[in-house]
Scaffold this motif. Structure first.
Motif, PDB file in Angstrom:
ATOM      1  N   LEU A   1       0.847  -1.191   0.000  1.00 30.91           N
ATOM      2  CA  LEU A   1       0.000   0.000   0.000  1.00 30.91           C
ATOM      3  C   LEU A   1       0.887   1.247   0.000  1.00 30.91           C
ATOM      4  CD1 LEU A   1      -2.714  -1.188   2.567  1.00 30.91           C
ATOM      5  CD2 LEU A   1      -2.570  -1.581   0.098  1.00 30.91           C
ATOM      6  N   PRO A   2       0.732   2.110  -1.036  1.00 31.97           N
ATOM      7  CA  PRO A   2       1.639   3.259  -1.158  1.00 31.97           C
ATOM      8  C   PRO A   2       1.412   4.287  -0.049  1.00 31.97           C
ATOM      9  CG  PRO A   2      -0.027   3.297  -2.895  1.00 31.97           C
ATOM     10  CD  PRO A   2      -0.225   2.022  -2.150  1.00 31.97           C
ATOM     11  N   MET A   3       2.523   4.791   0.447  1.00 28.05           N
ATOM     12  CA  MET A   3       2.530   5.706   1.591  1.00 28.05           C
ATOM     13  C   MET A   3       1.686   6.952   1.351  1.00 28.05           C
ATOM     14  SD  MET A   3       3.731   4.997   4.369  1.00 28.05           S
ATOM     15  CE  MET A   3       3.131   6.119   5.613  1.00 28.05           C
ATOM     16  N   HIS A   4       1.725   7.471   0.106  1.00 30.58           N
ATOM     17  CA  HIS A   4       1.048   8.755  -0.135  1.00 30.58           C
ATOM     18  C   HIS A   4      -0.469   8.622  -0.073  1.00 30.58           C
ATOM     19  CE1 HIS A   4       1.138   7.016  -4.223  1.00 30.58           C
ATOM     20  NE2 HIS A   4       0.044   7.719  -4.417  1.00 30.58           N
ATOM     21  N   LEU A   5      -0.979   7.372  -0.086  1.00 32.58           N
ATOM     22  CA  LEU A   5      -2.431   7.193   0.002  1.00 32.58           C
ATOM     23  C   LEU A   5      -2.883   6.849   1.423  1.00 32.58           C
ATOM     24  CD1 LEU A   5      -3.153   5.174  -3.279  1.00 32.58           C
ATOM     25  CD2 LEU A   5      -3.497   7.620  -2.867  1.00 32.58           C
ATOM     26  N   LEU A   6      -1.918   6.558   2.309  1.00 34.85           N
ATOM     27  CA  LEU A   6      -2.268   6.208   3.690  1.00 34.85           C
ATOM     28  C   LEU A   6      -2.357   7.468   4.530  1.00 34.85           C
ATOM     29  CD1 LEU A   6       0.099   3.142   4.183  1.00 34.85           C
ATOM     30  CD2 LEU A   6      -2.407   3.076   4.108  1.00 34.85           C
ATOM     31  N   ARG A   7      -3.225   7.440   5.530  1.00 31.50           N
ATOM     32  CA  ARG A   7      -3.322   8.599   6.407  1.00 31.50           C
ATOM     33  C   ARG A   7      -3.365   8.161   7.869  1.00 31.50           C
ATOM     34  NH1 ARG A   7      -9.304   8.368   4.661  1.00 31.50           N
ATOM     35  NH2 ARG A   7      -9.019   9.324   2.640  1.00 31.50           N
ATOM     36  N   VAL A   8      -2.997   9.084   8.730  1.00 28.01           N
ATOM     37  CA  VAL A   8      -3.124   8.828  10.168  1.00 28.01           C
ATOM     38  C   VAL A   8      -4.618   8.755  10.476  1.00 28.01           C
ATOM     39  CG1 VAL A   8      -2.700   9.751  12.478  1.00 28.01           C
ATOM     40  CG2 VAL A   8      -0.979  10.037  10.677  1.00 28.01           C
ATOM     41  N   GLY A   9      -5.014   7.729  11.233  1.00 25.79           N
ATOM     42  CA  GLY A   9      -6.434   7.570  11.559  1.00 25.79           C
ATOM     43  C   GLY A   9      -7.048   6.455  10.741  1.00 25.79           C
ATOM     44  N   GLN A  10      -8.333   6.638  10.365  1.00 28.77           N
ATOM     45  CA  GLN A  10      -9.076   5.587   9.690  1.00 28.77           C
ATOM     46  C   GLN A  10      -8.639   5.438   8.228  1.00 28.77           C
ATOM     47  OE1 GLN A  10     -10.954   4.123  11.897  1.00 28.77           O
ATOM     48  NE2 GLN A  10     -11.716   2.489  10.574  1.00 28.77           N
ATOM     49  N   ASN A  11      -8.401   4.194   7.813  1.00 28.52           N
ATOM     50  CA  ASN A  11      -8.070   3.900   6.419  1.00 28.52           C
ATOM     51  C   ASN A  11      -9.012   2.819   5.917  1.00 28.52           C
ATOM     52  OD1 ASN A  11      -5.210   5.191   5.546  1.00 28.52           O
ATOM     53  ND2 ASN A  11      -5.214   4.739   7.734  1.00 28.52           N
ATOM     54  N   GLU A  12      -9.207   2.796   4.595  1.00 27.30           N
ATOM     55  CA  GLU A  12     -10.118   1.811   4.026  1.00 27.30           C
ATOM     56  C   GLU A  12      -9.540   1.203   2.756  1.00 27.30           C
ATOM     57  OE1 GLU A  12     -13.326   2.999   1.520  1.00 27.30           O
ATOM     58  OE2 GLU A  12     -14.758   1.695   2.554  1.00 27.30           O
ATOM     59  N   LEU A  13      -9.564  -0.130   2.684  1.00 26.86           N
ATOM     60  CA  LEU A  13      -9.236  -0.820   1.434  1.00 26.86           C
ATOM     61  C   LEU A  13     -10.518  -1.471   0.943  1.00 26.86           C
ATOM     62  CD1 LEU A  13      -6.878  -1.703  -0.515  1.00 26.86           C
ATOM     63  CD2 LEU A  13      -6.938  -3.887   0.697  1.00 26.86           C
ATOM     64  N   LYS A  14     -10.998  -1.012  -0.226  1.00 23.10           N
ATOM     65  CA  LYS A  14     -12.209  -1.595  -0.783  1.00 23.10           C
ATOM     66  C   LYS A  14     -11.803  -2.626  -1.826  1.00 23.10           C
ATOM     67  CE  LYS A  14     -15.432   1.104  -2.718  1.00 23.10           C
ATOM     68  NZ  LYS A  14     -16.676   1.722  -3.101  1.00 23.10           N
ATOM     69  N   VAL A  15     -12.393  -3.823  -1.727  1.00 23.23           N
ATOM     70  CA  VAL A  15     -12.098  -4.900  -2.675  1.00 23.23           C
ATOM     71  C   VAL A  15     -13.371  -5.178  -3.461  1.00 23.23           C
ATOM     72  CG1 VAL A  15     -11.199  -7.245  -2.936  1.00 23.23           C
ATOM     73  CG2 VAL A  15     -10.558  -5.883  -0.926  1.00 23.23           C
ATOM     74  N   VAL A  16     -13.336  -4.900  -4.767  1.00 22.10           N
ATOM     75  CA  VAL A  16     -14.472  -5.162  -5.649  1.00 22.10           C
ATOM     76  C   VAL A  16     -14.104  -6.378  -6.487  1.00 22.10           C
ATOM     77  CG1 VAL A  16     -15.962  -4.205  -7.451  1.00 22.10           C
ATOM     78  CG2 VAL A  16     -14.950  -2.692  -5.726  1.00 22.10           C
ATOM     79  N   PHE A  17     -15.026  -7.341  -6.603  1.00 17.77           N
ATOM     80  CA  PHE A  17     -14.654  -8.601  -7.255  1.00 17.77           C
ATOM     81  C   PHE A  17     -15.865  -9.221  -7.924  1.00 17.77           C
ATOM     82  CE2 PHE A  17     -16.765 -11.089  -4.010  1.00 17.77           C
ATOM     83  CZ  PHE A  17     -16.744 -10.238  -2.914  1.00 17.77           C
ATOM     84  N   SER A  18     -15.613 -10.200  -8.808  1.00 20.11           N
ATOM     85  CA  SER A  18     -16.712 -11.008  -9.328  1.00 20.11           C
ATOM     86  C   SER A  18     -16.252 -12.454  -9.297  1.00 20.11           C
ATOM     87  CB  SER A  18     -17.071 -10.590 -10.752  1.00 20.11           C
ATOM     88  OG  SER A  18     -16.037 -10.938 -11.627  1.00 20.11           O
ATOM     89  N   ASP A  19     -16.267 -13.026  -8.128  1.00 20.89           N
ATOM     90  CA  ASP A  19     -15.755 -14.384  -7.935  1.00 20.89           C
ATOM     91  C   ASP A  19     -16.602 -15.023  -6.850  1.00 20.89           C
ATOM     92  OD1 ASP A  19     -14.231 -16.697  -7.494  1.00 20.89           O
ATOM     93  OD2 ASP A  19     -12.361 -15.637  -7.900  1.00 20.89           O
ATOM     94  N   ALA A  20     -17.219 -16.159  -7.180  1.00 23.71           N
ATOM     95  CA  ALA A  20     -18.097 -16.803  -6.207  1.00 23.71           C
ATOM     96  C   ALA A  20     -17.292 -17.467  -5.092  1.00 23.71           C
ATOM     97  CB  ALA A  20     -18.970 -17.844  -6.902  1.00 23.71           C
ATOM     98  N   ALA A  21     -16.053 -17.894  -5.401  1.00 19.84           N
ATOM     99  CA  ALA A  21     -15.250 -18.572  -4.385  1.00 19.84           C
ATOM    100  C   ALA A  21     -14.754 -17.565  -3.355  1.00 19.84           C
ATOM    101  CB  ALA A  21     -14.063 -19.260  -5.046  1.00 19.84           C
ATOM    102  N   PRO A  22     -14.869 -17.877  -2.063  1.00 20.90           N
ATOM    103  CA  PRO A  22     -14.432 -16.927  -1.041  1.00 20.90           C
ATOM    104  C   PRO A  22     -12.912 -16.807  -0.963  1.00 20.90           C
ATOM    105  CG  PRO A  22     -15.266 -18.936  -0.028  1.00 20.90           C
ATOM    106  CD  PRO A  22     -15.472 -19.089  -1.499  1.00 20.90           C
ATOM    107  N   HIS A  23     -12.460 -15.583  -0.774  1.00 22.24           N
ATOM    108  CA  HIS A  23     -11.034 -15.307  -0.575  1.00 22.24           C
ATOM    109  C   HIS A  23     -10.885 -14.523   0.723  1.00 22.24           C
ATOM    110  CE1 HIS A  23     -11.164 -16.153  -4.853  1.00 22.24           C
ATOM    111  NE2 HIS A  23      -9.850 -16.190  -4.903  1.00 22.24           N
ATOM    112  N   ALA A  24      -9.809 -14.793   1.460  1.00 23.75           N
ATOM    113  CA  ALA A  24      -9.505 -13.992   2.644  1.00 23.75           C
ATOM    114  C   ALA A  24      -8.498 -12.927   2.232  1.00 23.75           C
ATOM    115  CB  ALA A  24      -8.922 -14.864   3.741  1.00 23.75           C
ATOM    116  N   VAL A  25      -8.809 -11.671   2.529  1.00 21.44           N
ATOM    117  CA  VAL A  25      -7.903 -10.572   2.203  1.00 21.44           C
ATOM    118  C   VAL A  25      -7.403  -9.988   3.523  1.00 21.44           C
ATOM    119  CG1 VAL A  25      -7.634  -8.382   0.991  1.00 21.44           C
ATOM    120  CG2 VAL A  25      -9.250 -10.089   0.125  1.00 21.44           C
ATOM    121  N   ALA A  26      -6.092  -9.855   3.670  1.00 23.68           N
ATOM    122  CA  ALA A  26      -5.527  -9.353   4.925  1.00 23.68           C
ATOM    123  C   ALA A  26      -4.628  -8.157   4.661  1.00 23.68           C
ATOM    124  CB  ALA A  26      -4.728 -10.451   5.626  1.00 23.68           C
TER     125      ALA A  26
END
Ligand SMILES: [Zn+2]
Ligand SMILES: [Zn+2]
Ligand SMILES: [Zn+2]
Ligand SMILES: [Zn+2]
Length: 401
Positions: A194-219
């Motif tokens: 995750l690039p530093m210039h997009l991270l901020r102090v406090g709340q951050n969000e990574l949105k994962v948009v997908f089209s896959d029926a099989a479940p994946h764990a994202v960490a």
């Protein structure tokens, strides 16, 4: 039942509520509490998850060896290890699945809080003046649930799009390759730093948009980068087999007889690295290897660091050879340093565990000649027996008539 024991994703209000940091508060990666449903403990960190969320059932053979998504994401790239241990390293985990997102768009949102101190550490690391990559990174990794086998894997769901604090992030996804017989899928996409210039102090969000029926764990995890030198130090230090351990190993392999010989005979051991085709200087094997031959530590680590998708596999038998599995062999090291074998490319390993110069030419030829004669004799005996049997069977119908 109560809200605490709801099946995963069955009656949730919003997508972010499905996705919670999987910590020690008793929650599964689905965001719900583990109690009340069949659960499975991670063999490494002992976090519990719902069996159905990670695709493991108590009747499965690997039930007791199950490793949780966080631990598995941690081992995608052996050059990166969790910073500050298992719990401090993991910021957020989410599961993409129809169960979780049934009533929503096919997307999940991983949210985490980045403290000023953590932000400062990451920034320091990324603005390091040297040209080498930053030693500390926040990384997103993803794997298929249930995982396929015990191998390392990293797989983005089909058609994944990532957004870090609403800005799109490129990902590298390798489609399975058709080799004329079947689809070959190495299950090793690239994780995303995750690039530093997009991270901020406090709340951050990574949105994962997908089209896959099989479940994946994202960490999302904070990882520390190990250099080739770091791994080298570790292998030469705690990864070294003592001389006695190494000798026991040599006796096991050298003392075992070939399946058609009753008496154990001397074995020839190559001192050449299969990677460089030069004499080995630091002899290693994987703890998974059952052979005596070694390869060179530095050559192996250079290969792994240069490869785009490093295999971390033994170049001789293809067994897993992760940094923690590499063992320096003191027995082979002593042979390599022994003046009696200076420049030798192979030695003879006697059944008593000692090494002798391998007299290649004359001995090899005479033993090969003897072997050929023996084998021809054996073959002759076998043929005689078969002829007799065939003859016997051929006679049977005549007697019946
Ligand atoms: Zn939901
Ligand atoms: Zn669950
Ligand atoms: Zn774990
Ligand atoms: Zn091997």
């Amino acid at each position: 039942g109560s809200a605490r024991t709801n099946a995963c994703g069955s009656a949730c209000g919003s997508a972010p509520a499905c996705v919670q940091t999987m910590g020690l508060d008793g929650r599964c990666c689905c965001g719900y509490f583990v109690d009340g449903l069949e659960s499975v403990a991670c063999a490494r960190c002992s976090r519990r998850q719902h069996g159905r969320c990670v695709g493991v059932h108590s009747s499965d053979a690997f039930f007791s060896e199950h490793t949780c998504p966080v631990c598995r994401c941690s081992t995608v790239d052996p050059f990166l290890v969790p910073h500050d241990g298992d719990d401090g390293a993991c910021f957020a985990v989410g599961l993409t699945s129809r169960a979780v997102t049934r009533t929503h768009d096919p997307e999940i949102s991983l949210q985490w809080f980045l403290s000023a101190e953590q932000h400062r550490l990451l920034l320091c690391a990324s603005s390091h003046t040297s040209s080498s990559p930053p030693p500390l990174v926040l990384r997103a990794a993803s794997l298929l649930c249930p995982p396929k086998g015990k191998k390392r894997q990293q797989r983005w769901p089909n058609a994944t799009q990532l957004f870090l604090n609403r800005a799109p992030l490129p990902i590298v996804h390798y489609d399975p390759v058709w080799d004329g017989i079947s689809y070959k899928d190495r299950h090793l996409d690239e994780p995303v730093e995750l690039p530093m210039h997009l991270l901020r102090v406090g709340q951050n969000e990574l949105k994962v948009v997908f089209s896959d029926a099989a479940p994946h764990a994202v960490a999302v995890q904070m990882m520390r980068r190990r250099t080739v030198d770091d791994i080298r130090r570790q292998v030469v230090g705690e990864g070294t087999l003592s001389y006695d351990e190494a000798l026991r190993r040599v006796l096991q392999v050298a003392g075992s007889s070939d399946d058609d010989d009753l008496v154990a005979s001397a074995k020839v051991l190559s001192l050449m690295c299969p990677l460089t085709r030069m004499r080995i200087s630091t002899p290693i094997r994987s703890s998974r290897c059952s052979h005596l031959e070694c390869f060179d530590l530095d050559a192996f680590l250079q290969c792994q660091s240069a490869a785009r998708i490093a295999k971390w596999a033994c170049p001789i038998c293809a067994a897993d050879a992760l940094p923690e599995q590499l063992r320096r062999c003191s027995w082979t090291a002593r042979v390599l340093e022994d003046g009696a074998f200076r420049g030798a490319t192979e030695v003879q390993v006697e059944p008593d565990g000692s090494a002798a110069p391998h007299v290649a030419a004359a001995a090899a030829i005479s033993s090969a000649r003897k072997r050929t004669v023996d084998e021809v004799d054996d073959l002759g005996d076998d043929l005689d027996v078969k002829v007799q049997q065939v003859g016997g069977r051929a006679d049977d119908p005549i007697e019946l008539d």
